[in-house]
Design a protein around this motif. Structure first.
Motif, PDB file in Angstrom:
ATOM      1  N   VAL A   1       0.862  -1.176   0.000  1.00 31.74           N
ATOM      2  CA  VAL A   1       0.000   0.000   0.000  1.00 31.74           C
ATOM      3  C   VAL A   1       0.905   1.235   0.000  1.00 31.74           C
ATOM      4  N   GLY A   2       1.006   1.884  -1.141  1.00 32.38           N
ATOM      5  CA  GLY A   2       1.831   3.074  -1.274  1.00 32.38           C
ATOM      6  C   GLY A   2       3.246   2.761  -1.745  1.00 32.38           C
ATOM      7  N   GLU A   3       3.879   3.782  -2.284  1.00 33.11           N
ATOM      8  CA  GLU A   3       5.235   3.651  -2.821  1.00 33.11           C
ATOM      9  C   GLU A   3       6.234   3.255  -1.744  1.00 33.11           C
ATOM     10  N   GLU A   4       6.052   3.767  -0.537  1.00 31.79           N
ATOM     11  CA  GLU A   4       6.983   3.479   0.549  1.00 31.79           C
ATOM     12  C   GLU A   4       7.047   1.981   0.855  1.00 31.79           C
ATOM     13  N   ALA A   5       5.928   1.286   0.726  1.00 29.37           N
ATOM     14  CA  ALA A   5       5.910  -0.163   0.965  1.00 29.37           C
ATOM     15  C   ALA A   5       6.744  -0.900  -0.078  1.00 29.37           C
ATOM     16  N   THR A   6       6.733  -0.411  -1.306  1.00 28.22           N
ATOM     17  CA  THR A   6       7.541  -1.020  -2.374  1.00 28.22           C
ATOM     18  C   THR A   6       9.017  -0.771  -2.111  1.00 28.22           C
ATOM     19  N   ILE A   7       9.354   0.438  -1.682  1.00 28.54           N
ATOM     20  CA  ILE A   7      10.742   0.768  -1.324  1.00 28.54           C
ATOM     21  C   ILE A   7      11.196  -0.100  -0.158  1.00 28.54           C
TER      22      ILE A   7
ATOM     23  N   ARG B   1      15.118   0.762  -6.687  1.00 30.79           N
ATOM     24  CA  ARG B   1      15.666   1.938  -5.996  1.00 30.79           C
ATOM     25  C   ARG B   1      15.755   1.666  -4.493  1.00 30.79           C
ATOM     26  N   GLY B   2      14.706   1.091  -3.914  1.00 27.91           N
ATOM     27  CA  GLY B   2      14.731   0.766  -2.490  1.00 27.91           C
ATOM     28  C   GLY B   2      15.829  -0.216  -2.141  1.00 27.91           C
ATOM     29  N   LEU B   3      16.033  -1.196  -3.001  1.00 27.33           N
ATOM     30  CA  LEU B   3      17.068  -2.203  -2.800  1.00 27.33           C
ATOM     31  C   LEU B   3      18.467  -1.564  -2.855  1.00 27.33           C
ATOM     32  N   ILE B   4      18.727  -0.803  -3.888  1.00 25.38           N
ATOM     33  CA  ILE B   4      20.062  -0.213  -4.074  1.00 25.38           C
ATOM     34  C   ILE B   4      20.348   0.849  -3.021  1.00 25.38           C
ATOM     35  N   GLN B   5      19.361   1.688  -2.707  1.00 28.86           N
ATOM     36  CA  GLN B   5      19.574   2.727  -1.702  1.00 28.86           C
ATOM     37  C   GLN B   5      19.730   2.146  -0.295  1.00 28.86           C
TER      38      GLN B   5
END
Length: 157
Positions: free
Chosen positions: A12-18, A49-53
């Protein structure tokens, strides 16, 4: 025929994907391949992006490699090769990009179906799907090791 996923998560939301990308990052090893499957806009690049960051820091710029096709990031335990194969017309094009060289490092691949027979068989498949509540992620390990790692990551026995 699609396999049943080992883990299914609501995003739910972009933050969850990150956050999912960051969670996966903590368990990466040299030789790993993560295949990201999903429609345009499903969150493949956001997860990458979440993985790399998570490894290199939130200030690290992680652009979509749609036009460059591959971006590399020097990390420990191994470099990360972030591929976007959307514009690839033939798997033979990948040889010129160093695709086979990346197999000893960490590969994160958007549009993996375009790699054809060059796609490593031992990988984590992350399918991002649009739902009524946003998105969901279906994670499927293609090896017993990946299945165990998913259980460890998501604290399931």
């Amino acid at each position: 025929m699609r396999q049943n996923p080992d883990i299914e998560i609501s995003l739910v939301g972009e933050e969850a994907t990150i956050d999912l990308g960051a969670k996966l990052a903590l368990n990466l090893r040299a030789g790993d391949c993560i295949s990201l499957i999903g429609d345009l806009g499903a969150g493949k690049t956001t997860l990458s992006r979440g993985l790399i960051q998570a490894i290199l820091g939130a200030d690290t710029e992680v652009p979509s490699p749609t036009y460059t096709i591959v971006q590399t990031y020097e990390t420990d335990p191994a470099p990360i090769w972030h591929f976007d194969l959307y514009r690839i017309e033939s798997p033979h094009e990948l040889i010129e990009l160093g695709f086979e060289d990346a197999e000893d490092d960490i590969m994160v691949i958007e549009w993996p179906e375009n790699a054809g027979s060059l796609l490593p068989s031992q990988r984590l498949i992350v399918e991002l799907i649009f739902t009524d509540n946003g998105r969901s992620a279906r994670l499927t390990g293609t090896t017993p090791e990946w299945k165990q790692r998913l259980n460890d990551i998501f604290d399931r026995s």
